[in-house]
Motif scaffolding. Structure first.
Motif, PDB file in Angstrom:
ATOM      1  N   HIS A   1      29.281  -3.879  23.055  1.00  0.00           N
ATOM      2  CA  HIS A   1      30.456  -4.757  23.091  1.00  0.00           C
ATOM      3  C   HIS A   1      30.534  -5.543  21.792  1.00  0.00           C
ATOM      4  O   HIS A   1      29.514  -5.997  21.273  1.00  0.00           O
ATOM      5  CB  HIS A   1      30.391  -5.732  24.275  1.00  0.00           C
ATOM      6  CG  HIS A   1      30.846  -5.107  25.549  1.00  0.00           C
ATOM      7  ND1 HIS A   1      32.086  -5.315  26.089  1.00  0.00           N
ATOM      8  CD2 HIS A   1      30.217  -4.238  26.372  1.00  0.00           C
ATOM      9  CE1 HIS A   1      32.210  -4.614  27.207  1.00  0.00           C
ATOM     10  NE2 HIS A   1      31.092  -3.947  27.402  1.00  0.00           N
TER      11      HIS A   1
ATOM     12  N   HIS B   1      26.460  -2.851  32.360  1.00  0.00           N
ATOM     13  CA  HIS B   1      27.255  -1.627  32.167  1.00  0.00           C
ATOM     14  C   HIS B   1      26.343  -0.442  31.849  1.00  0.00           C
ATOM     15  O   HIS B   1      26.529   0.657  32.386  1.00  0.00           O
ATOM     16  CB  HIS B   1      28.266  -1.810  31.038  1.00  0.00           C
ATOM     17  CG  HIS B   1      29.325  -2.829  31.345  1.00  0.00           C
ATOM     18  ND1 HIS B   1      30.295  -3.196  30.444  1.00  0.00           N
ATOM     19  CD2 HIS B   1      29.563  -3.552  32.472  1.00  0.00           C
ATOM     20  CE1 HIS B   1      31.081  -4.110  30.998  1.00  0.00           C
ATOM     21  NE2 HIS B   1      30.652  -4.347  32.224  1.00  0.00           N
TER      22      HIS B   1
ATOM     23  N   ASP C   1      25.703   1.122  26.071  1.00  0.00           N
ATOM     24  CA  ASP C   1      26.931   0.343  25.946  1.00  0.00           C
ATOM     25  C   ASP C   1      26.883  -0.516  24.691  1.00  0.00           C
ATOM     26  O   ASP C   1      25.790  -0.861  24.202  1.00  0.00           O
ATOM     27  CB  ASP C   1      27.151  -0.551  27.173  1.00  0.00           C
ATOM     28  CG  ASP C   1      28.607  -0.997  27.283  1.00  0.00           C
ATOM     29  OD1 ASP C   1      29.499  -0.316  26.754  1.00  0.00           O
ATOM     30  OD2 ASP C   1      28.860  -2.042  27.910  1.00  0.00           O
TER      31      ASP C   1
HETATM   32 MG    MG Z   1      30.912  -2.136  28.606  1.00  0.00          MG
END
Ligand code: MG
Length: 165
Positions: free
Chosen positions: A10, A48, A8
């Motif tokens: 971000h 995540h 993941d």
């Molecule tokens: Mg995420």
């Protein structure tokens, strides 16, 4: 046994009023920090990636398909809810965590001071002992978006083994 990989990333922005960064939460732990993730949920990149590693090992739809960012229910969601669903699916298949290894890449905050707390929380969510969970922190040597502090990136590998249930 089954193995899964989760990834993941971000974007990070300054906290309001200078940006739209959410409170910085990683591995279920709140961290005081000048920047925070951009995300539909709480933006916890580590949870995540852990969730996707489990779902990947199970051959189940990934986190984006189970919890779409177009669904208002997931707005600002506590990401532990996503991981708890993946753990339920793991248990339904009579599997448990063999071990899980995570690498978090960001310039700041420093991962080492919070890694024990994150490990405790993740082991709790995974219903396993802490010695089955490992979290490593790295920087991106100041290059590219991650190195410039504009993003956080996480890689996770999880091995699932029979729970003997
Ligand atoms: Mg995420």
């Amino acid at each position: 046994m089954r193995i899964g990989h989760g990834y993941d990333l971000h974007r990070l922005e300054a906290r309001p009023p200078n940006g739209n960064g959410r409170p910085f939460v990683l591995g279920g732990i709140q961290v005081e920090h000048s920047t925070g993730p951009i995300g539909h949920s709480d933006g916890d990149a580590l949870l995540h990636a852990v969730t996707d590693a489990l779902l990947g090992a199970l051959g189940e739809p990934d986190i984006g398909r189970l919890f779409p960012d177009t669904d208002a229910v997931n707005e600002s969601a506590d990401s532990s809810v996503f991981l708890e669903e993946a753990v339920r699916r793991m248990q339904a298949r009579d599997l448990m965590i063999g071990n899980l290894d995570a690498t978090v890449i960001c310039e700041s905050p420093k991962i080492a001071p919070i890694s024990d707390a994150m490990r405790t929380r993740i082991a709790e969510l995974l219903l396993c002992s802490e010695d089955r969970v490992n979290i490593k922190g790295k920087t991106h040597e100041k290059v590219d978006a991650v190195g410039e502090g504009r993003a956080i990136e996480v890689h996770v590998v999880a091995l699932l083994v029979s729970s003997g249930a």
